[in-house]
Write a protein that holds these residues in place. Structure first.
Motif, PDB file in Angstrom:
ATOM      1  N   ALA A  97       0.850  -1.194   0.000  1.00 31.15           N
ATOM      2  CA  ALA A  97       0.000   0.000   0.000  1.00 31.15           C
ATOM      3  C   ALA A  97       0.880   1.235   0.000  1.00 31.15           C
ATOM      4  N   ASP A  98       0.306   2.345  -0.399  1.00 28.95           N
ATOM      5  CA  ASP A  98       1.004   3.622  -0.396  1.00 28.95           C
ATOM      6  C   ASP A  98       1.070   4.142   1.032  1.00 28.95           C
ATOM      7  N   HIS A  99       2.242   4.097   1.654  1.00 25.41           N
ATOM      8  CA  HIS A  99       2.387   4.510   3.045  1.00 25.41           C
ATOM      9  C   HIS A  99       2.288   6.016   3.221  1.00 25.41           C
ATOM     10  N   GLU A 100       2.311   6.773   2.143  1.00 24.15           N
ATOM     11  CA  GLU A 100       2.113   8.211   2.242  1.00 24.15           C
ATOM     12  C   GLU A 100       0.628   8.557   2.389  1.00 24.15           C
ATOM     13  N   ASP A 101      -0.225   7.574   2.156  1.00 22.12           N
ATOM     14  CA  ASP A 101      -1.675   7.725   2.300  1.00 22.12           C
ATOM     15  C   ASP A 101      -2.104   6.895   3.507  1.00 22.12           C
ATOM     16  N   ILE A 102      -2.353   7.548   4.628  1.00 20.55           N
ATOM     17  CA  ILE A 102      -2.604   6.825   5.872  1.00 20.55           C
ATOM     18  C   ILE A 102      -3.890   6.002   5.806  1.00 20.55           C
ATOM     19  N   GLU A 103      -4.896   6.471   5.038  1.00 15.27           N
ATOM     20  CA  GLU A 103      -6.123   5.697   4.899  1.00 15.27           C
ATOM     21  C   GLU A 103      -5.881   4.434   4.077  1.00 15.27           C
ATOM     22  N   PRO A 127      -0.844 -13.017   5.951  1.00 15.29           N
ATOM     23  CA  PRO A 127      -0.217 -11.994   5.109  1.00 15.29           C
ATOM     24  C   PRO A 127       0.571 -10.977   5.917  1.00 15.29           C
ATOM     25  N   VAL A 128       1.509 -10.315   5.268  1.00 18.58           N
ATOM     26  CA  VAL A 128       2.351  -9.321   5.909  1.00 18.58           C
ATOM     27  C   VAL A 128       2.234  -8.005   5.150  1.00 18.58           C
ATOM     28  N   VAL A 129       2.074  -6.913   5.892  1.00 12.54           N
ATOM     29  CA  VAL A 129       2.044  -5.590   5.288  1.00 12.54           C
ATOM     30  C   VAL A 129       3.466  -5.056   5.240  1.00 12.54           C
ATOM     31  N   LEU A 147       1.119 -11.363  -4.176  1.00 12.24           N
ATOM     32  CA  LEU A 147       1.292  -9.943  -3.874  1.00 12.24           C
ATOM     33  C   LEU A 147      -0.065  -9.272  -4.047  1.00 12.24           C
ATOM     34  N   LEU A 148      -0.585  -8.701  -2.978  1.00  7.71           N
ATOM     35  CA  LEU A 148      -1.863  -7.994  -3.032  1.00  7.71           C
ATOM     36  C   LEU A 148      -1.583  -6.503  -2.937  1.00  7.71           C
ATOM     37  N   ILE A 149      -2.030  -5.764  -3.932  1.00 11.90           N
ATOM     38  CA  ILE A 149      -1.758  -4.335  -3.994  1.00 11.90           C
ATOM     39  C   ILE A 149      -3.040  -3.560  -3.725  1.00 11.90           C
ATOM     40  N   VAL A 150      -3.043  -2.779  -2.666  1.00 11.07           N
ATOM     41  CA  VAL A 150      -4.188  -1.926  -2.344  1.00 11.07           C
ATOM     42  C   VAL A 150      -4.076  -0.664  -3.200  1.00 11.07           C
ATOM     43  N   VAL A 178      -2.319  -9.464  -7.343  1.00 10.88           N
ATOM     44  CA  VAL A 178      -3.745  -9.141  -7.389  1.00 10.88           C
ATOM     45  C   VAL A 178      -3.941  -7.678  -7.003  1.00 10.88           C
ATOM     46  N   PRO A 179      -4.376  -6.829  -7.933  1.00 10.04           N
ATOM     47  CA  PRO A 179      -4.701  -5.446  -7.571  1.00 10.04           C
ATOM     48  C   PRO A 179      -6.076  -5.363  -6.925  1.00 10.04           C
TER      49      PRO A 179
END
Length: 241
Positions: A97-103, A127-129, A147-150, A178-179
């Protein structure tokens, strides 16, 4: 104690006074034995509670500070297991996930908690973030199967996502990616111009190589990123809400 997002603001007195007109579906409160007066009182009391605002961007190193404030301890007294040092067990399912986007990061952790028992039944580790400091090849990439991409607005232009997907191209080519669309404002790339723009975003062009010139390294990174993003959206992505 309240834990709040960086841009959170408490409702002002005008909002609380006009609560019935500002909030829709107030009738549903009756099903839980609550009145508008109860809600007003709760909002007023919450303003007096100690509030801790999460930093933006949120990093794994901030967890010790948050836990310390909740437990009334200094960050030095809080011992947290660092996932970077846990490569002995590896993980076959990684969440990006984009860590610059807290949500987006919060969504990633919610998804992890929901997935964990289901993956455990199928004997899938994780799973691991991943945190920005972690690299796919350092987390047991030979065992990485998923790989799961939020996907959120601008996520594929963040430096962490660029690094991870290029690492996945080189070190985890046989895993399934998986997006997962988690933001209504996320734009699904489809046209050739979309892939070209992502592959030539500043963070992709800034990728450097110790063995190649800057121009060759940047071109190689762009071609790699273009291939990954295009393959990623060759099928319809899943939606998470």
């Amino acid at each position: 104690m309240m834990v709040a997002l960086p841009d959170f603001h408490f409702p002002d007195a005008m909002f609380v006074d006009a609560l019935e007109n500002m909030v829709v579906e107030m009738d549903e409160l009756a099903a839980y034995g609550l009145s508008v007066a109860d809600l007003r009182e709760a909002l007023v009391k919450l303003r007096d509670r100690k509030t801790m605002f999460l930093p933006n961007p949120f990093q794994s190193s901030d967890v010790a500070t948050i836990v310390g404030q909740l437990c009334d301890r200094s960050p030095a007294e809080v011992k947290l297991q660092d996932s970077v040092d846990s490569d002995s067990w590896g993980s076959s399912c990684l969440l990006l996930a984009d860590h610059e986007d807290i949500e987006a990061l919060a969504t990633c952790h919610v998804l992890r908690n929901w997935m964990f028992p289901h993956l455990l039944q199928k004997l899938i580790h994780g799973p691991v973030v991943l945190s920005p400091a972690e690299r796919i090849m350092e987390l047991g990439y030979e065992r990485t199967k998923y790989l799961l991409i939020v996907c959120t607005k601008g996520c594929f232009e963040s430096i962490s996502m660029v690094r991870w997907l290029i690492q996945a191209y080189h070190f985890a080519q046989h895993c399934r990616i998986v997006p997962i669309i988690a933001d209504e404002e996320f734009y699904v790339p489809g046209a050739a111009a979309d892939f070209h723009n992502l592959a030539h975003s500043p963070n992709v062009l800034s990728m450097e190589s110790k063995t190649e010139s800057d121009s060759v390294a940047s071109n190689s990174s762009s071609l790699t990123y273009h291939a990954v993003i295009k393959a990623l959206f060759s099928q319809i992505a899943s939606r998470f809400s």
